[in-house]
Design an enzyme around this catalytic site. Structure first.
Site, short mmCIF file in Angstrom:
data_model
loop_
_atom_site.label_atom_id
_atom_site.label_comp_id
_atom_site.label_asym_id
_atom_site.label_seq_id
_atom_site.Cartn_x
_atom_site.Cartn_y
_atom_site.Cartn_z
N GLU A 316 -7.27 36.63 -23.23
CA GLU A 316 -7.63 37.68 -22.27
C GLU A 316 -7.81 39.03 -22.96
OE1 GLU A 316 -6.29 39.46 -17.92
OE2 GLU A 316 -4.84 38.30 -19.09
N HIS A 342 5.49 34.38 -12.96
CA HIS A 342 4.17 33.86 -12.62
C HIS A 342 4.25 33.09 -11.31
CE1 HIS A 342 0.23 32.46 -12.77
NE2 HIS A 342 0.21 31.78 -13.89
N PHE A 403 -5.19 26.56 -15.07
CA PHE A 403 -5.39 25.31 -15.80
C PHE A 403 -6.68 24.65 -15.31
CE2 PHE A 403 -0.70 24.08 -17.00
CZ PHE A 403 -0.65 25.17 -17.84
#
Length: 417
Positions: A316, A342, A403
Site C-alpha cells: 500500500e 482489524h 484476501f
C-alpha cells in the site's frame, strides 16, 4: 447524477459503543488490544485481540429473541440504530411505496462464524443429526441486511457483498451507485464482524497473519513499523445513512459529509498476498479520483488499510507513493487499525466514519505504536505518528483490501452546499 451525502453514522467498536466514544478514543490515540476473554486462548500463538467491551444485546432485542441472532447481526443492529437516530429519521412516516426506494446493503466477510463453530461442535458431540433451527439464518452473511430491513420495514435493494476485508467499503460503494442511478433515495450501508473465535485465531495464526506480541498487546498493531509482525483481530460494526442530497435538504437532515468518488479493482496476484507494486490499490484510488473529478493534489487525507502485516503495508505504501509522490501537497496518512485492530469486513465502514469526522472536525487521527518506519517505505509519505494533528481538509480517501485481491476505495468530501 445525484449527489450523495451522509446523514447518519453509527458505530460499535473496540474503542466504544457509540460514535462519540469511538471518535474520542481515536483522536486520543487509544489502543483497544487486550487479552482475549471470549474463549480460552491460552494454547494459541496469539492470545489477544481488540474486543468490543460491555455490549448488551438486550438493549436492542428481547431476551427470548437473542438466540436467533449471531453477534455480528447484533452489532449490525446496534450501529444502525445509532445511525438512524443521528440521521433523525422516522421510517414510519414514509409510505410503503416510498420505503420501496430505501434499501440496505450490509457487508460481512465471515457472517456468523461463532454460530458455525458452536453448531459444528454440537454436531460432532452428538449423533450427527442435531441442528438448531436458527443455524442457517444465524450463520449466513446476508442475514444482517435482512434483519435491518425487517426491523425498519424497508423494501428497497437488500443484499450483502462479500469481498473479505473490503466488504463494508464495497457495500458503501454499491449503495452510492444505487442512489446515483436513481434506484433509491436513501440507503443504509456498512458492515459488521464478530470473528474473535477459536477457529479465526487458529486459522489466521496458521496463515502467519496475526501478531504474536502477547507480552505487550497494546503496542502489537504497528503499521509501517520495521518490527511489525502481523495484524490484531478486531470486531464491531459501522453504519452510514447515505441519502440523495435533494431529499436530505427537503427534510432538513443533518449532513456529515459527501461521498463523491469510488473505485474498485483486483490485484489478480495471490490468494492472500499483495503485489509489490500495489497495482490493485493504485487502480482503485485512481478510479475514485477520476469519478470525483479531482487530481491527486486535491486529496488531503488517506485512511490507509495498513493492517500491520509485512507485505500488505509495504504494498500500500508503494501504491500511495506512486500515486501521490510527485504531488506538491502530500496527503496526511493515518493507519487507525493501530488502535482498533482489524475489523475485517467491518473495517471499511468504521474507517469511513473516521474519514467523515476527520473532514468535519479538521482532525487527522494518529498512527500509534510505530516507532521506526520500515526502511523500504518512502520517507516522502506524510504519515501522522503518535498523536493527532489539526488541519483544514477537504477530501479524504478510505482504502480497504481483502484476501483474494479485492480492493475498494471511497472518497469523501467536506460538505459544502
Amino acid at each position: 447524477m445525484r449527489r450523495v451525502v451522509i446523514t447518519g453514522i453509527g458505530a460499535i467498536t473496540p474503542l466504544g459503543n457509540s460514535v462519540k466514544e469511538f471518535w474520542d478514543n481515536i483522536v486520543a490515540g487509544t489502543s483497544s488490544a487486550a487479552p482475549i476473554t471470549k474463549f480460552d486462548a491460552s494454547k494459541y500463538k496469539t492470545r489477544f485481540a481488540c474486543e468490543v467491551k460491555n455490549f448488551d444485546g438486550e438493549k436492542y432485542f428481547e431476551r427470548k429473541d437473542l438466540r436467533k441472532y449471531d453477534l455480528f447481526s447484533q452489532y449490525a443492529i446496534a450501529a444502525t440504530e445509532e445511525a438512524v437516530q443521528s440521521a433523525q429519521i422516522d421510517f414510519s412516516t414514509y409510505s410503503e411505496e416510498e420505503r420501496a426506494d430505501i434499501g440496505v446493503i450490509w457487508g460481512s466477510g465471515n457472517g456468523g462464524i461463532s454460530t458455525f463453530e458452536e453448531q459444528v461442535s454440537l454436531l460432532y458431540q452428538g449423533d450427527g443429526t442435531k441442528f438448531s433451527p436458527f443455524f442457517v439464518p444465524k450463520k449466513i452473511e446476508d442475514i444482517a441486511a435482512g434483519i435491518i430491513s425487517i426491523r425498519y420495514q424497508l423494501y428497497g435493494p437488500n443484499y450483502c457483498p462479500v469481498s473479505a476485508c473490503a466488504s463494508s467499503n464495497t457495500a458503501i460503494i454499491n449503495a452510492f451507485d444505487t442512489i446515483r442511478a436513481g434506484k433509491a433515495f436513501m440507503m443504509i450501508a456498512g458492515g459488521s464482524e464478530a470473528p474473535i473465535t477459536a477457529s479465526s485465531i487458529g486459522g489466521f495464526n496458521a496463515a502467519q497473519a496475526l501478531s504474536k506480541r502477547n507480552d505487550d498487546p497494546a503496542s502489537a498493531s504497528r503499521p509501517f513499523d520495521k518490527e511489525r509482525d502481523g495484524f490484531v483481530l478486531g470486531e464491531g460494526a459501522g453504519a452510514l445513512i447515505l441519502e440523495d442530497y435533494e431529499h436530505a435538504v427537503r427534510r432538513n437532515a443533518p449532513i456529515y459529509g459527501e461521498l463523491v468518488g469510488t473505485g474498485q479493482a483486483a490485484d489478480a496476484f495471490h490468494l492472500t498476498g499483495t503485489p509489490p507494486d500495489g497495482r490493485g490499490a493504485k487502480l482503485s484510488m485512481r478510479k475514485a479520483l477520476k469519478e470525483a473529478g479531482i487530481n491527486t493534489g486535491d486529496v488531503d487525507y488517506i485512511n490507509a488499510h495498513a493492517t500491520s502485516t509485512q507485505l500488505g503495508d509495504l504494498s500500500e505504501a508503494v501504491a500511495i507513493e506512486a500515486m501521490f509522490g510527485d504531488s506538491s501537497k502530500k496527503p496526511y496518512i493515518s493507519a487507525t487499525k493501530s488502535m482498533t485492530g482489524h475489523l475485517l469486513g467491518g473495517a471499511g465502514a468504521a474507517e469511513a466514519i473516521i474519514c467523515v469526522l476527520a473532514l468535519k472536525h479538521g482532525i487527522i487521527p494518529p498512527t500509534i505504536n510505530t516507532k521506526e518506519l520500515d526502511e523500504a517505505i518512502s520517507k516522502n509519505l506524510n504519515i501522522v505518528l503518535g498523536k493527532s494533528a489539526s488541519a483544514d481538509i477537504k477530501y479524504a480517501l478510505n482504502n480497504t483490501f481483502g484476501f483474494g485481491g479485492h480492493t475498494a476505495t471511497t472518497l469523501f468530501k467536506k460538505f459544502e452546499e
